[in-house]
Design a protein around this motif. Structure first.
Motif, short mmCIF file in Angstrom:
data_model
loop_
_atom_site.label_atom_id
_atom_site.label_comp_id
_atom_site.label_asym_id
_atom_site.label_seq_id
_atom_site.Cartn_x
_atom_site.Cartn_y
_atom_site.Cartn_z
N ARG A 230 17.54 2.73 -1.02
CA ARG A 230 18.81 1.70 -0.53
C ARG A 230 19.22 1.98 -0.80
O ARG A 230 20.07 3.19 -1.88
CB ARG A 230 17.99 0.63 -1.20
N THR A 231 20.91 1.50 0.31
CA THR A 231 21.99 1.88 0.29
C THR A 231 22.80 -0.03 -0.81
O THR A 231 22.44 -0.94 -0.92
CB THR A 231 22.64 1.66 1.55
N GLU A 232 23.19 0.93 -1.91
CA GLU A 232 24.11 -0.36 -2.40
C GLU A 232 25.51 0.07 -2.84
O GLU A 232 26.05 1.39 -2.04
CB GLU A 232 24.09 0.02 -4.01
N ARG A 233 26.52 -1.21 -2.83
CA ARG A 233 28.48 -1.04 -2.95
C ARG A 233 28.45 -1.21 -4.31
O ARG A 233 28.02 -1.85 -4.65
CB ARG A 233 28.06 -2.27 -2.12
N GLY B 51 39.77 0.99 -6.68
CA GLY B 51 40.02 -0.27 -6.80
C GLY B 51 39.41 -0.68 -4.95
O GLY B 51 40.02 -1.80 -3.76
N GLU B 52 38.66 0.40 -4.36
CA GLU B 52 37.72 -0.04 -3.18
C GLU B 52 36.65 0.02 -2.87
O GLU B 52 35.79 0.44 -4.34
CB GLU B 52 38.84 0.76 -2.18
N TRP B 53 36.20 -0.70 -2.68
CA TRP B 53 34.53 -0.87 -2.34
C TRP B 53 34.05 0.44 -1.68
O TRP B 53 33.94 0.86 -0.50
CB TRP B 53 33.74 -2.08 -1.34
N LYS B 54 32.59 0.84 -1.87
CA LYS B 54 32.57 2.07 -1.46
C LYS B 54 30.58 2.08 -1.17
O LYS B 54 30.53 0.82 -1.73
CB LYS B 54 32.48 3.28 -2.25
N GLU B 55 29.67 3.04 0.03
CA GLU B 55 28.58 2.60 -0.82
C GLU B 55 27.79 4.06 -1.02
O GLU B 55 28.52 4.81 -1.22
CB GLU B 55 27.97 2.74 0.88
#
Lengths: 383, 425
Positions: free
Chosen positions: B207-210, B215-219
């Motif tokens: 599964r992919t999680e964020r 300070g920034e969103w990644k996956e």
């Protein structure tokens, strides 16, 4: 009682007797009889009446007395005195409000030895037979286990036993000795009451085996008993054919027998009998397997004893009530006694209610024992 | 009228109890067959042999024809269990190394290897079939698949097969000198079994999680491992293992595809004039090979039950049951051909006509093909490198060239592997 002297074969002079109440007929040593009638003998089966003498056997009795040849084999009484006492004590133990006569001493004192007959027949026959016989054989199989952690496969060889079925047929000409058949109409019911006998311990008859015992005479003729022999005969033939084939199993055995000869004799099986007197002074029979000590009989509580106990409890309640009433009356003058009198009345009522307990207990116990009682009555009254 | 006793087909056997006679089914007649059967024409006395074209015995001199007596039994052919006795007997083999055979026609004596089941006399040409003794009864061939393909057809099939690959020399079809095809009944073991397995394993679910970093969103991709379990039951029917190790197992594997509906009870007539070999790979060894295949296919079936393809910590318990085996003879033509002074082996399935064998590889053609596959990618990659000084155009050309190079390498590897397998069997 009919008395017929037949000194041959048995090794002593025999006499025949028949019970007018239960119909059982016996053979016993003539010296065991009360010669002048002064020492009466009770029937060792129903214990209801004393055996009486009849000058000439007639009707059914005459027919039964046709089978009085000495037995071929006897199963001896093999219980030790301790084992027999233990069986009696176990029977008499744990009965609430037991009748006064139901105690080990009384039971042991009235103990009689009775031999029950069973037919033995030696059958000669010719037959053709057919069956499927099975032979055990082993096959090699495998159980394997795989595991990533164990690094691969591991194999284990296992051996399984299977049966190979093959048809067989043949001819048979043999004598099958000592096949058994019931000699009494009550055979099945007796078996239900005292269990099976181990016939492998049978011994050839000797006169001292029966000279202190009653020998019950057959009430089934060999002709009547023959159909009961056939299943055992077929089973014996099937077993021998299996052995002849050196097979491990057999199924679907079929045959066409031709009986060429039959020779009938008797096997005697040991039974102890005794009795106790119930509330109505009626004898209640108790029978014990002379090999295994399996015991059967009606275990009845005494309602008379229960009633006596209830009466005593009720009397105590009445006395308590009277005293309480007096105290209550005195309470008019001395008020604290009024309270004491009230408590006393309440206790008297409770004690009076307790008088029901022995009656209910006996009633319930006797209700819970119908099986043995009924079966023994059926067995006793079947003749 | 009473039935006769004993009924037909029953014979007396020893009884363990006096006074009881026992009869059992009479043993099969095959036990009393002669050890050596010689085939002669009843009309002219000439030599008879089995003809695949006619499906029976024929005489080469007077056209005498004798059809086979036994009809095919197909997959209903009797199977045997792995009894302890059988395994013991199989482990001891034939118990002798060679066999002296006296020709019944001319009296000459030949020494035969033990695995020969047939013999053609070198002096008078008579065909003989050797049958095993009754004590070895269970380990003699009980069934066979008769030849259906004529030897003459083998040449045509082989020529077609030689020209069916571009990797072989163009002249192979025309210049190869193919020897006569010899029909040989080869020994095969066939095995049946039911495998029941219970397995468990950790199965990965992706599964992919964020997540937040700096300070920034990644996956990111994570795998959740969950325990799974299951049960598998597989029926293995007529899994075949060659009973000989003297021929290329690779070629024999390629000749598979026999139709077992044509299984026929063994009759020496089918072997007349042909060669036949007894097994040299014992039953126990062959069963080990078959078991390995069965358990591996069962393991794959278990793994395929998992809900995803990611599996770890896999374990399984496997029970074999209803195991049985047959020893059969299967029809194969064997020949050799020479090309440019080198010998190559070729085999033809005598029932289906499938051809398998060694073929010479035209390595010039192969290397030229490889070069042609790699050249565009190499050239474009070099061109891309050179044109990098002009900026982005060079990168595009170089990237495309690299892509072509990778594709070319993959195809070239496949071609080379194929060529090597043809040349090196």
């Amino acid at each position: 009682m009919t008395v017929m002297s037949t000194p041959t074969g048995w090794g002593f002079t025999t006499a025949h007797a028949s019970c007018s109440a239960c119909g059982w007929s016996y053979l016993l040593p003539s010296d065991a009889l009360p010669g002048d009638g002064s020492r009466a003998l009770r029937c060792p089966h129903c214990f209801a009446v004393e055996l009486s003498f009849v000058p000439e056997p007639q009707g059914g009795l005459a027919e039964k007395l046709a089978y009085t040849s000495p037995p071929e084999l006897v199963l001896p009484f093999s219980l030790s005195p301790e084992r027999l006492s233990q069986a009696i004590a176990t029977f008499a133990k744990g009965i609430p409000f037991a009748p006064p006569d139901l105690n080990p001493q009384a039971l042991a004192g009235r103990m009689k030895r009775v031999y029950l007959p069973q037919w033995l027949v030696d059958a000669s026959l010719r037959a053709t037979w057919r069956a499927e016989v099975g032979f055990n054989y082993e096959v090699v199989s495998h159980q394997d286990r795989y595991s990533d952690s164990a690094g691969g496969w591991r194999s284990q060889e296992v051996k399984e036993t299977r049966i190979r079925w093959e048809p067989r047929l043949g001819q048979l000409q043999r004598v099958f000795p000592n096949l058994t058949a019931p000699a009494l109409e009550t055979h099945a019911r007796l078996r239900g009451l005292v269990g099976d006998f181990d016939t492998s311990t049978a011994q050839p008859y000797q006169s001292q085996m029966a000279n202190a015992s009653f020998v019950r005479l057959p009430d089934r003729s060999p002709q009547d008993a023959w159909p009961d022999v056939l299943p055992g005969l077929q089973a014996a033939a099937a077993q021998q054919c299996q052995q002849a084939c050196a097979a491990d199993h057999q199924r679907d055995f079929r045959w066409q027998p031709e009986i060429t000869g039959r020779n009938w004799t008797l096997l005697l099986r040991p039974l102890y009998t005794t009795y106790y007197l119930d509330d109505q002074n009626q004898p209640q029979a108790v029978i014990i397997n002379g090999q295994t000590a399996q015991t059967s009989g009606s275990r009845r509580s005494s309602m008379k004893r229960a009633q006596r106990t209830a009466l005593i409890i009720l009397s105590i309640a009445v006395v308590l009530f009277a005293i309480s009433a007096i105290l209550a009356l005195a309470g008019i003058a001395v008020p604290p006694l009024l309270l004491l009198g009230g408590v006393g009345v309440l206790m008297a009522v409770l004690v009076a209610l307790g008088a029901v307990i022995p009656l209910a207990l006996v009633w319930q116990y006797n209700r819970s024992q119908p099986g043995a009682s009924q079966s023994l009555k059926q067995f006793a009254g079947s003749d | 009228m009473p039935d006769p006793f004993p009924p037909p087909g029953f014979a007396p056997i020893p009884s363990a109890i006096e006074g009881i006679q026992v009869y059992a089914p009479a043993p099969a007649e095959s036990a009393s067959q002669p050890e050596v059967v010689e085939f002669k024409c009843p009309q002219c006395g000439g030599v008879t042999a089995y003809s695949a074209q006619d499906g029976g015995l024929t005489c080469t001199y007077c056209a005498y024809y004798e059809p086979p007596e036994k009809a095919p039994v197909g997959k209903g052919a009797q199977e045997f269990e792995f009894t302890v006795e059988t395994m013991d007997r199989a482990a001891h083999g034939w118990g002798e190394a060679r066999k002296e055979l006296e020709c019944q026609s001319c009296g000459s004596i030949a020494s035969l290897p033990l695995d020969s089941l047939t013999h053609t006399c070198a002096f008078c040409g008579s065909n003989q079939v050797i049958q095993r003794q009754a004590s070895q009864d269970i380990l003699r061939p009980w069934f066979l698949i008769p030849f259906k393909v004529d030897p003459a057809a083998c040449h045509k099939l082989t020529r077609e097969w030689m020209g069916s690959s571009w990797m072989t020399p163009a002249s192979l079809k025309n210049l190869a000198r193919v020897a006569e095809f010899n029909g040989v009944y080869l020994p095969y073991w066939t095995f049946d079994s039911l495998t029941s397995a219970a397995w468990k394993a950790e199965v990965g679910h992706t599964r992919t999680e964020r997540y937040r970093e700096g300070g920034e969103w990644k996956e990111r991709t994570v795998v959740d491992w969950r325990w799974e379990s299951g049960q598998v039951s597989l029926n293995h029917d007529d899994l075949i293992v060659p009973g000989t190790q003297r021929l290329s197992q690779v070629l024999l594997d390629r000749l598979k595809g026999f139709d077992f509906q044509a299984l026929t009870p063994y009759d020496p007539k089918y072997l007349a004039g042909l060669q036949a070999r007894a097994y040299d790979l014992p039953l126990e060894k062959a069963w080990e090979i078959a078991r390995e295949k069965m358990r591996e296919s069962t393991r794959q079936a278990c793994i395929s039950q998992a809900s995803t393809g990611q599996v770890r910590n896999f374990s399984m318990n496997l029970d074999f049951s209803a195991e049985s085996w047959r020893y059969v003879l299967l029809p194969i033509y064997v020949a050799a051909y020479r090309y440019q002074d080198k010998a190559f082996q070729v085999m033809v399935n005598g029932q289906t006509g499938v051809v398998a064998g060694q073929r010479p590889v035209d390595w010039t053609r192969v290397w030229l093909s490889v070069a042609a596959l790699l050249a565009p990618g190499l050239l474009l990659s070099l061109l891309g490198l050179l044109t990098l000084i002009f900026g982005g155009v060079g990168a595009i050309i170089g990237g495309f060239g690299f892509f072509l190079l990778v594709v070319g390498v993959v195809i070239a590897v496949i071609i080379l592997r194929q060529a090597m397998s043809m040349d090196d069997l």
